[in-house]
Design a protein around this motif. Structure first.
Motif, PDB file in Angstrom:
ATOM      1  N   ALA A 159      22.415  18.918  36.135  1.00  0.00           N
ATOM      2  CA  ALA A 159      21.778  20.236  36.083  1.00  0.00           C
ATOM      3  C   ALA A 159      22.217  21.109  37.250  1.00  0.00           C
ATOM      4  O   ALA A 159      22.454  22.318  37.087  1.00  0.00           O
ATOM      5  N   LEU A 160      22.346  20.506  38.421  1.00  0.00           N
ATOM      6  CA  LEU A 160      22.786  21.267  39.588  1.00  0.00           C
ATOM      7  C   LEU A 160      24.240  21.701  39.432  1.00  0.00           C
ATOM      8  O   LEU A 160      24.613  22.828  39.824  1.00  0.00           O
ATOM      9  N   THR A 161      25.056  20.828  38.865  1.00  0.00           N
ATOM     10  CA  THR A 161      26.475  21.153  38.676  1.00  0.00           C
ATOM     11  C   THR A 161      26.662  22.302  37.700  1.00  0.00           C
ATOM     12  O   THR A 161      27.455  23.227  37.937  1.00  0.00           O
ATOM     13  N   HIS A 162      25.923  22.251  36.603  1.00  0.00           N
ATOM     14  CA  HIS A 162      26.111  23.233  35.526  1.00  0.00           C
ATOM     15  C   HIS A 162      25.071  24.354  35.545  1.00  0.00           C
ATOM     16  O   HIS A 162      25.119  25.245  34.686  1.00  0.00           O
ATOM     17  N   GLN A 163      24.151  24.276  36.498  1.00  0.00           N
ATOM     18  CA  GLN A 163      23.078  25.273  36.614  1.00  0.00           C
ATOM     19  C   GLN A 163      22.267  25.370  35.314  1.00  0.00           C
ATOM     20  O   GLN A 163      21.783  26.439  34.947  1.00  0.00           O
ATOM     21  N   ALA A 164      22.143  24.235  34.651  1.00  0.00           N
ATOM     22  CA  ALA A 164      21.364  24.199  33.413  1.00  0.00           C
ATOM     23  C   ALA A 164      20.907  22.781  33.130  1.00  0.00           C
ATOM     24  O   ALA A 164      21.646  21.816  33.365  1.00  0.00           O
ATOM     25  N   LEU A 165      19.697  22.661  32.633  1.00  0.00           N
ATOM     26  CA  LEU A 165      19.168  21.398  32.119  1.00  0.00           C
ATOM     27  C   LEU A 165      19.178  21.518  30.608  1.00  0.00           C
ATOM     28  O   LEU A 165      18.627  22.484  30.057  1.00  0.00           O
ATOM     29  N   ILE A 166      19.802  20.582  29.931  1.00  0.00           N
ATOM     30  CA  ILE A 166      19.894  20.688  28.477  1.00  0.00           C
ATOM     31  C   ILE A 166      19.035  19.626  27.815  1.00  0.00           C
ATOM     32  O   ILE A 166      18.737  18.583  28.394  1.00  0.00           O
ATOM     33  N   GLY A 167      18.623  19.908  26.588  1.00  0.00           N
ATOM     34  CA  GLY A 167      17.809  18.974  25.836  1.00  0.00           C
ATOM     35  C   GLY A 167      17.462  19.542  24.475  1.00  0.00           C
ATOM     36  O   GLY A 167      17.937  20.617  24.096  1.00  0.00           O
ATOM     37  N   SER A 168      16.611  18.815  23.752  1.00  0.00           N
ATOM     38  CA  SER A 168      16.197  19.246  22.414  1.00  0.00           C
ATOM     39  C   SER A 168      14.677  19.183  22.255  1.00  0.00           C
ATOM     40  O   SER A 168      14.188  19.060  21.140  1.00  0.00           O
ATOM     41  N   ALA A 169      13.971  19.254  23.376  1.00  0.00           N
ATOM     42  CA  ALA A 169      12.518  19.065  23.333  1.00  0.00           C
ATOM     43  C   ALA A 169      11.734  20.340  23.087  1.00  0.00           C
ATOM     44  O   ALA A 169      10.504  20.301  23.005  1.00  0.00           O
ATOM     45  N   GLY A 170      12.418  21.465  22.977  1.00  0.00           N
ATOM     46  CA  GLY A 170      11.721  22.719  22.718  1.00  0.00           C
ATOM     47  C   GLY A 170      10.638  22.985  23.742  1.00  0.00           C
ATOM     48  O   GLY A 170      10.864  22.881  24.949  1.00  0.00           O
ATOM     49  N   THR A 171       9.451  23.305  23.257  1.00  0.00           N
ATOM     50  CA  THR A 171       8.307  23.545  24.143  1.00  0.00           C
ATOM     51  C   THR A 171       7.349  22.356  24.141  1.00  0.00           C
ATOM     52  O   THR A 171       6.193  22.478  24.545  1.00  0.00           O
ATOM     53  N   GLY A 172       7.839  21.219  23.680  1.00  0.00           N
ATOM     54  CA  GLY A 172       6.999  20.020  23.668  1.00  0.00           C
ATOM     55  C   GLY A 172       6.583  19.621  25.071  1.00  0.00           C
ATOM     56  O   GLY A 172       7.393  19.653  25.998  1.00  0.00           O
ATOM     57  N   ARG A 173       5.338  19.222  25.223  1.00  0.00           N
ATOM     58  CA  ARG A 173       4.817  18.814  26.527  1.00  0.00           C
ATOM     59  C   ARG A 173       4.984  17.304  26.687  1.00  0.00           C
ATOM     60  O   ARG A 173       4.686  16.533  25.774  1.00  0.00           O
ATOM     61  N   ILE A 174       5.464  16.919  27.865  1.00  0.00           N
ATOM     62  CA  ILE A 174       5.810  15.526  28.145  1.00  0.00           C
ATOM     63  C   ILE A 174       4.942  15.011  29.289  1.00  0.00           C
ATOM     64  O   ILE A 174       5.013  15.526  30.407  1.00  0.00           O
ATOM     65  N   ALA A 175       4.112  14.027  29.016  1.00  0.00           N
ATOM     66  CA  ALA A 175       3.209  13.471  30.033  1.00  0.00           C
ATOM     67  C   ALA A 175       3.863  12.240  30.651  1.00  0.00           C
ATOM     68  O   ALA A 175       3.443  11.107  30.426  1.00  0.00           O
ATOM     69  N   ALA A 176       4.911  12.470  31.435  1.00  0.00           N
ATOM     70  CA  ALA A 176       5.641  11.364  32.059  1.00  0.00           C
ATOM     71  C   ALA A 176       4.978  10.959  33.371  1.00  0.00           C
ATOM     72  O   ALA A 176       4.197  11.715  33.954  1.00  0.00           O
ATOM     73  N   GLY A 263       5.433  16.577  19.991  1.00  0.00           N
ATOM     74  CA  GLY A 263       4.263  16.027  20.682  1.00  0.00           C
ATOM     75  C   GLY A 263       4.254  14.531  20.889  1.00  0.00           C
ATOM     76  O   GLY A 263       3.248  13.978  21.345  1.00  0.00           O
ATOM     77  N   ALA A 264       5.368  13.841  20.606  1.00  0.00           N
ATOM     78  CA  ALA A 264       5.378  12.378  20.675  1.00  0.00           C
ATOM     79  C   ALA A 264       5.218  11.837  22.085  1.00  0.00           C
ATOM     80  O   ALA A 264       4.850  10.671  22.263  1.00  0.00           O
ATOM     81  N   LEU A 265       5.501  12.647  23.106  1.00  0.00           N
ATOM     82  CA  LEU A 265       5.410  12.166  24.486  1.00  0.00           C
ATOM     83  C   LEU A 265       4.269  12.824  25.259  1.00  0.00           C
ATOM     84  O   LEU A 265       4.208  12.725  26.484  1.00  0.00           O
ATOM     85  N   PHE A 266       3.354  13.438  24.537  1.00  0.00           N
ATOM     86  CA  PHE A 266       2.189  14.052  25.191  1.00  0.00           C
ATOM     87  C   PHE A 266       0.952  13.190  25.001  1.00  0.00           C
ATOM     88  O   PHE A 266       0.709  12.655  23.928  1.00  0.00           O
ATOM     89  N   ASP A 267       0.191  13.049  26.079  1.00  0.00           N
ATOM     90  CA  ASP A 267      -1.074  12.321  26.021  1.00  0.00           C
ATOM     91  C   ASP A 267      -1.945  12.838  27.163  1.00  0.00           C
ATOM     92  O   ASP A 267      -1.453  13.048  28.273  1.00  0.00           O
ATOM     93  N   ASP A 268      -3.201  13.079  26.879  1.00  0.00           N
ATOM     94  CA  ASP A 268      -4.092  13.567  27.930  1.00  0.00           C
ATOM     95  C   ASP A 268      -5.312  12.664  28.113  1.00  0.00           C
ATOM     96  O   ASP A 268      -6.371  13.092  28.550  1.00  0.00           O
TER      97      ASP A 268
END
Length: 293
Positions: A159-176, A263-268
């Protein structure tokens, strides 16, 4: 640290979660109550464990004879899921059968968040392993771990090299949460005298973020412009393939992002912080640690 503590065995102890779990166990019970299972007894990890007073035993998921010998005299076992996609069910089945034969009092298995209904690609092998566990009759606990923050901090250099973080998670919230948080939870379950069996813990971080949030925090902490670039799953998979990742791993990562978008990685539920008795590690702290090297 009581001499009456259970004898605890950690499989795959040389891995990132395994090493952290052994460390967390040593904060709760004496070294002579901890046994590390490894595929190579001449490894650096084996030497480090021995230096801390931890016994090591040969334990290879693909060699059932090593598992039967390794599990002799064990009270509680942590079965850390294999990282060999497509081979996990057989490997885990080997370990469960050996544990049943050894008469282990409790087996804790590191599954995945909401494995019974998750759309994550890895969930199917976890579902099958959970079924094998139920049918084995072994007293067991399911540690359904959410994603590790380190899964994302590993992308910081790119991300620092390319000045971008890429992915396919859209606006999904991730509770890591950090691996150390999950390791501590495993240590609590394995050493708690009042721990019941047939328990299911849905474990995730207290704080959820989108990948846009994650990119913004990298930018803030590094002082460099970083944006999140959301891609279709197939396009993201192709980029990962182009970067040299094996096809199964590229598909797993891209597919997991797509599931996270739903939403597969969201949990509260905050089960993880309740289990460890403290808040989970904030994702900003994980980013700061990664940037510090």
């Amino acid at each position: 640290m009581s001499s009456t503590s259970p004898t605890v065995f950690v499989t795959a102890a040389g891995g990132q979660l395994g090493r952290r779990t052994v460390t967390a166990l040593l904060e709760r019970i004496a070294p002579d109550r901890v046994i590390a299972g490894l595929r190579n007894l001449d490894s650096e990890a084996a030497a480090q464990f021995r230096a801390r007073g931890v016994a090591v035993r040969l334990a290879d998921y693909d060699r059932p004879d090593t598992l039967a010998a390794a599990f002799e005299g064990i009270d509680r076992l942590l079965l850390i899921s294999s990282n060999e996609i497509g081979q996990r069910v057989q490997q885990h089945g080997n370990a469960i059968e050996a544990a049943r034969g050894a008469g282990i009092g409790m087996l804790a298995y590191t599954s995945v968040l909401r494995a019974d209904r998750s759309s994550l690609a890895p969930a199917e092998e976890h579902r099958q392993t959970e079924r094998i566990l139920r049918e084995s009759g072994l007293p067991h606990v399911l540690l359904r771990n959410g994603w590790y923050s380190e899964n994302y901090t590993a992308s910081i250099p790119s991300a620092l090299t390319h000045q971008a973080l890429i992915g396919s998670a859209g606006t999904g919230r991730i509770a890591a949460a950090a691996r150390a948080d999950y390791a501590e939870a495993a240590a609590v379950v394995l050493t708690d005298a009042g721990q019941g069996t047939a328990e299911i813990y849905e474990l995730a971080g207290d704080e959820a973020f989108t990948l846009a949030d994650f990119a913004a925090e990298i930018a803030r902490a590094s002082g460099r412009p970083i944006a999140y670039r959301d891609l279709p799953e197939a396009a993201y998979r192709d980029i990962l393939l182009g970067a040299g990742l094996p096809a199964p791993l590229a598909a797993l990562i891209a597919g997991s992002d797509a599931a996270a978008a739903e939403g597969a990685l969201f949990d509260d539920g905050h089960a993880l912080s309740r289990l460890i008795g403290r808040p989970t590690t904030p994702f900003a702290a994980s980013i700061e640690k990664a940037l510090a090297g």
